[in-house]
Design a protein around this motif. Sequence first.
Motif, PDB file in Angstrom:
ATOM      1  N   ASN A  92      -6.783   0.911   9.896  1.00  0.00           N
ATOM      2  CA  ASN A  92      -5.574   1.636   9.506  1.00  0.00           C
ATOM      3  C   ASN A  92      -5.668   3.105   9.924  1.00  0.00           C
ATOM      4  O   ASN A  92      -6.725   3.710   9.859  1.00  0.00           O
ATOM      5  CB  ASN A  92      -5.397   1.554   7.990  1.00  0.00           C
ATOM      6  N   THR A 146      -4.380  -1.756  -0.877  1.00  0.00           N
ATOM      7  CA  THR A 146      -5.346  -2.201   0.119  1.00  0.00           C
ATOM      8  C   THR A 146      -4.772  -2.010   1.517  1.00  0.00           C
ATOM      9  O   THR A 146      -3.688  -2.498   1.822  1.00  0.00           O
ATOM     10  CB  THR A 146      -5.690  -3.691  -0.100  1.00  0.00           C
ATOM     11  N   SER A 190      -8.908   5.162   8.472  1.00  0.00           N
ATOM     12  CA  SER A 190      -9.536   4.997   7.164  1.00  0.00           C
ATOM     13  C   SER A 190      -8.760   3.983   6.336  1.00  0.00           C
ATOM     14  O   SER A 190      -7.600   3.695   6.629  1.00  0.00           O
ATOM     15  CB  SER A 190      -9.572   6.340   6.426  1.00  0.00           C
ATOM     16  N   VAL A 191      -9.377   3.479   5.290  1.00  0.00           N
ATOM     17  CA  VAL A 191      -8.699   2.641   4.308  1.00  0.00           C
ATOM     18  C   VAL A 191      -8.723   3.314   2.932  1.00  0.00           C
ATOM     19  O   VAL A 191      -8.279   2.734   1.952  1.00  0.00           O
ATOM     20  CB  VAL A 191      -9.333   1.233   4.225  1.00  0.00           C
ATOM     21  N   ASN A 192      -9.247   4.534   2.873  1.00  0.00           N
ATOM     22  CA  ASN A 192      -9.400   5.256   1.612  1.00  0.00           C
ATOM     23  C   ASN A 192      -8.674   6.593   1.636  1.00  0.00           C
ATOM     24  O   ASN A 192      -8.301   7.103   2.682  1.00  0.00           O
ATOM     25  CB  ASN A 192     -10.893   5.526   1.348  1.00  0.00           C
ATOM     26  N   SER A 193      -8.541   7.190   0.451  1.00  0.00           N
ATOM     27  CA  SER A 193      -8.003   8.544   0.327  1.00  0.00           C
ATOM     28  C   SER A 193      -8.897   9.511   1.081  1.00  0.00           C
ATOM     29  O   SER A 193     -10.075   9.244   1.298  1.00  0.00           O
ATOM     30  CB  SER A 193      -7.961   8.949  -1.146  1.00  0.00           C
ATOM     31  N   GLY A 194      -8.342  10.659   1.458  1.00  0.00           N
ATOM     32  CA  GLY A 194      -9.155  11.630   2.177  1.00  0.00           C
ATOM     33  C   GLY A 194      -8.344  12.807   2.658  1.00  0.00           C
ATOM     34  O   GLY A 194      -7.335  13.169   2.062  1.00  0.00           O
ATOM     35  N   SER A 213      -8.423  -2.894   7.816  1.00  0.00           N
ATOM     36  CA  SER A 213      -9.420  -2.225   8.644  1.00  0.00           C
ATOM     37  C   SER A 213      -8.744  -1.696   9.900  1.00  0.00           C
ATOM     38  O   SER A 213      -7.885  -2.355  10.483  1.00  0.00           O
ATOM     39  CB  SER A 213     -10.512  -3.228   9.015  1.00  0.00           C
ATOM     40  N   PRO A 241       0.835  -1.205   0.000  1.00  0.00           N
ATOM     41  CA  PRO A 241       0.000   0.000   0.000  1.00  0.00           C
ATOM     42  C   PRO A 241       0.871   1.257   0.000  1.00  0.00           C
ATOM     43  O   PRO A 241       1.906   1.304   0.667  1.00  0.00           O
ATOM     44  CB  PRO A 241      -0.805  -0.113   1.295  1.00  0.00           C
ATOM     45  N   THR A 256      -3.699  10.786  -0.847  1.00  0.00           N
ATOM     46  CA  THR A 256      -4.275   9.795  -1.747  1.00  0.00           C
ATOM     47  C   THR A 256      -3.636   8.452  -1.429  1.00  0.00           C
ATOM     48  O   THR A 256      -2.402   8.360  -1.361  1.00  0.00           O
ATOM     49  CB  THR A 256      -4.010  10.161  -3.220  1.00  0.00           C
ATOM     50  N   SER A 257      -4.450   7.439  -1.226  1.00  0.00           N
ATOM     51  CA  SER A 257      -3.922   6.113  -0.909  1.00  0.00           C
ATOM     52  C   SER A 257      -4.070   5.203  -2.125  1.00  0.00           C
ATOM     53  O   SER A 257      -5.000   5.340  -2.916  1.00  0.00           O
ATOM     54  CB  SER A 257      -4.651   5.514   0.294  1.00  0.00           C
ATOM     55  N   TYR A 258      -3.118   4.304  -2.276  1.00  0.00           N
ATOM     56  CA  TYR A 258      -3.120   3.316  -3.347  1.00  0.00           C
ATOM     57  C   TYR A 258      -2.911   1.952  -2.726  1.00  0.00           C
ATOM     58  O   TYR A 258      -2.088   1.797  -1.834  1.00  0.00           O
ATOM     59  CB  TYR A 258      -1.982   3.590  -4.344  1.00  0.00           C
TER      60      TYR A 258
END
Length: 88
Positions: A42, A37, A66-70, A40, A12, A33-35
């Motif tokens: 994280n 996987t 979170s596990v997503n960009s933000g 849960s 990741p 921005t995350s790339y």
Amino acid sequence: MIVTLFSDFNIPQVLGGTLSKSFCGGSVSVPYTSYGTFNSGNQFIAQLSNAAGSFATPVTIGTVTSVNSGTINAVIPTATPTGTGYRV
């Protein structure tokens, strides 16, 4: 600030956004921005360097689970000395 961490696409990765203004303590939004996987639970963490830009003893200024960009809603301590070499 732009940080690119691409060494292995199976790991990741996180790309930091750009902070476009100066701050004198107070709230700051830190985009990322995350790339890949992430697990849960994280946590993405925003840290402030010292006035010379060193992260030898960083100050954590914000976190988000979170596990997503933000965006990390962070706070620069009001007691932070004035300087132009800080990094997030």
